[in-house]
Design a protein around this motif. Sequence first.
Motif, PDB file in Angstrom:
ATOM      1  N   ASP A  11    -116.445  25.955  12.436  1.00  0.00           N
ATOM      2  CA  ASP A  11    -115.569  26.959  11.820  1.00  0.00           C
ATOM      3  C   ASP A  11    -114.088  26.738  12.111  1.00  0.00           C
ATOM      4  N   SER A  12    -113.775  25.977  13.137  1.00  0.00           N
ATOM      5  CA  SER A  12    -112.377  25.782  13.535  1.00  0.00           C
ATOM      6  C   SER A  12    -111.770  24.461  13.083  1.00  0.00           C
ATOM      7  N   GLY A  13    -112.597  23.543  12.608  1.00  0.00           N
ATOM      8  CA  GLY A  13    -112.023  22.263  12.213  1.00  0.00           C
ATOM      9  C   GLY A  13    -113.050  21.284  11.704  1.00  0.00           C
ATOM     10  N   THR A  14    -112.590  20.056  11.541  1.00  0.00           N
ATOM     11  CA  THR A  14    -113.444  19.000  11.016  1.00  0.00           C
ATOM     12  C   THR A  14    -112.985  17.655  11.560  1.00  0.00           C
ATOM     13  N   SER A  15    -113.869  16.688  11.492  1.00  0.00           N
ATOM     14  CA  SER A  15    -113.505  15.316  11.848  1.00  0.00           C
ATOM     15  C   SER A  15    -114.084  14.391  10.788  1.00  0.00           C
ATOM     16  N   PHE A  16    -113.356  13.338  10.511  1.00  0.00           N
ATOM     17  CA  PHE A  16    -113.811  12.407   9.490  1.00  0.00           C
ATOM     18  C   PHE A  16    -113.136  11.058   9.660  1.00  0.00           C
ATOM     19  N   TYR A  17    -113.734  10.061   8.988  1.00  0.00           N
ATOM     20  CA  TYR A  17    -113.126   8.741   8.861  1.00  0.00           C
ATOM     21  C   TYR A  17    -112.432   8.692   7.508  1.00  0.00           C
ATOM     22  N   TRP A  18    -111.323   7.975   7.444  1.00  0.00           N
ATOM     23  CA  TRP A  18    -110.667   7.719   6.173  1.00  0.00           C
ATOM     24  C   TRP A  18    -111.357   6.551   5.485  1.00  0.00           C
ATOM     25  N   ARG A  19    -111.341   6.561   4.176  1.00  0.00           N
ATOM     26  CA  ARG A  19    -111.825   5.437   3.377  1.00  0.00           C
ATOM     27  C   ARG A  19    -110.625   4.764   2.742  1.00  0.00           C
ATOM     28  N   LYS A  20    -110.689   3.455   2.666  1.00  0.00           N
ATOM     29  CA  LYS A  20    -109.660   2.693   1.964  1.00  0.00           C
ATOM     30  C   LYS A  20    -110.402   1.755   1.032  1.00  0.00           C
ATOM     31  N   GLU A  21    -110.210   1.989  -0.266  1.00  0.00           N
ATOM     32  CA  GLU A  21    -110.986   1.300  -1.288  1.00  0.00           C
ATOM     33  C   GLU A  21    -112.463   1.604  -1.035  1.00  0.00           C
TER      34      GLU A  21
END
Length: 118
Positions: A11-21
Motif C-alpha cells: 500500500d505504500s509503494g512499489t519496486s520494479f525493474y526498468w525495461r529498455k527495448e
Amino acid sequence: MQDIKQIYYNDSGTSFYWRKENDILIDKVQLIFRETGFYFSQYELQQFRSCIEESYKLNNCCEDCELKNNCRKFLLKTPCSQIDLAVSMKELTAVKDLVEGTLFKINLDAYLFGEGMN
C-alpha cells in the motif's frame, strides 16, 4: 506500463525493474516509497534494509506514546548519505515490508531461474 517489470508492491509503494527495448535492466531496482523514488543496486537495497533495522532499534522508546504510529519523528537513513527520510512507525513498517519483499522476490527469482533449474 510496458516499460517496467514489477517486483513487489504494497500500500505504500512499489519496486520494479526498468525495461529498455526488450531487455529487463536487472542491475538496479526502482523503489518508490510515498512520493520518493530510489534507484538502488541490490547491495544498496540490502544497506537500506540495515538502515531500517537500525531505525527500529533507535526508535523503540515510544512504546507508551499514543502517537507513535502516526508521528513523523523517526529519522530513516538511506544508502544515499545526503538523503534521510522522516517517517512514522507505521511508514517504517511499510517500507520495511517493501524492501524485504523486494529482496525476497529477487532472491527467489535468482534461485528459481538460476541454480534451481536442474
